[in-house]
Design an enzyme around this catalytic site. Structure first.
Site: not given
Length: 272
Positions: A72, A111, A118, A120, A136, A174, A219
């Site tokens: 991404f 995704s 991220c 699914t 999960a 992640h 930033t």
């Protein structure tokens, strides 16, 4: 006759004479290969020539690099609305989100980053404008998604295509951990936001460096080591198109530090 040898073949060449000129075919015939056969050395040495059709060579398997499942940019495409967060029939946790843009060309297994996480796609309906993702247990522990409820807004971004523009920075989806908003202060039409993070994450945060906050590429302006905090500024456009500005002091945000910093730290600690 004479025996002619080359790297590829042996051939019997008749002796030329003025009456019997010999013409040579210098092109190698692909269908035939000449093989040289030797008897074992413990027997009287003999040399025999024979030909046989060439066997097709087995196809070599080319090396394929591992596929990157998703990447991404931290440029939020739209804000979606949580329709349902609950337990599925099979016992897992599912999240149903109302959206339009990110499911225009959706496929099962795609995704989509939800607040920088991220996830699914397990189901979608373009007519109803909704899609479902599974969560999960580790995802719920590592992110702030467990705090969502029906009506909550979330940042959404599809995985980038090779032809797309890299408008932000490399975001894997992640999440490294969560931070807590400890300050919000307006300056003209911009908004200062200060976030407190764990010490293990803050070591990767540098002034003028990248960080993904709830999946938004931002930033860093300053890092406050003693307070374990960093801050950034949201311009007016960003405030109206991401969820960070809607959160209050004390709420959590998902954090993903720049992957390049983690690689450098790994190389320095492991040595050669």
């Amino acid at each position: 006759m004479t025996l002619s040898t080359s790297l590829n073949s042996f051939s019997i060449i008749p002796k030329a004479s003025p009456k019997n000129p010999v013409f040579f075919n210098l092109l190698r015939t692909p269908s035939l290969r000449t093989h040289l056969k030797f008897n074992p050395i413990f027997e009287p040495s003999s040399l025999s020539l024979f030909t046989q059709p060439s066997r097709p060579r087995p196809k070599t398997q080319s090396f394929q690099s591992p596929k990157i499942h998703s990447l991404f940019t931290g440029i939020v495409e739209e804000m979606g609305e949580i329709k349902q967060l609950g337990t599925a029939d099979h016992g897992g946790v599912t999240l149903k989100i109302l959206a339009r843009t990110v499911i225009e060309d959706a496929h099962l297994g795609d995704s989509i980053a939800v607040n920088g996480t991220c996830l699914t796609v397990t189901d979608f309906d373009t007519h109803l404008g909704e899609f479902t993702v599974g969560l999960a247990p580790e995802t719920l522990r590592k992110t702030s998604l467990s705090e969502l409820k029906p009506g909550s807004l979330v940042n959404l971004e599809r995985a980038i295509q090779p032809t797309g523009r890299m408008g932000g920075h490399f975001v894997q989806g992640h999440v490294d951990g969560t931070g807590v908003i400890v300050g919000k202060e307006a300056e003209k039409d911009s908004l200062w936001i200060k976030v407190k993070a764990d010490k293990d994450l803050l070591k990767y945060v540098v002034p003028k460096g990248f960080i993904a906050v709830d999946g938004t590429s931002l930033t860093v302006v300053d890092v406050f080591e003693e307070e374990l905090c960093f801050n950034f500024m949201l311009v007016d456009y960003t405030q109206r198109n991401v969820v960070i500005s809607l959160k209050e002091v004390g709420q959590k945000v998902n954090l993903e530090v720049d992957i390049l910093g983690k690689y450098v730290q790994r190389l320095l600690t492991c040595g050669s």
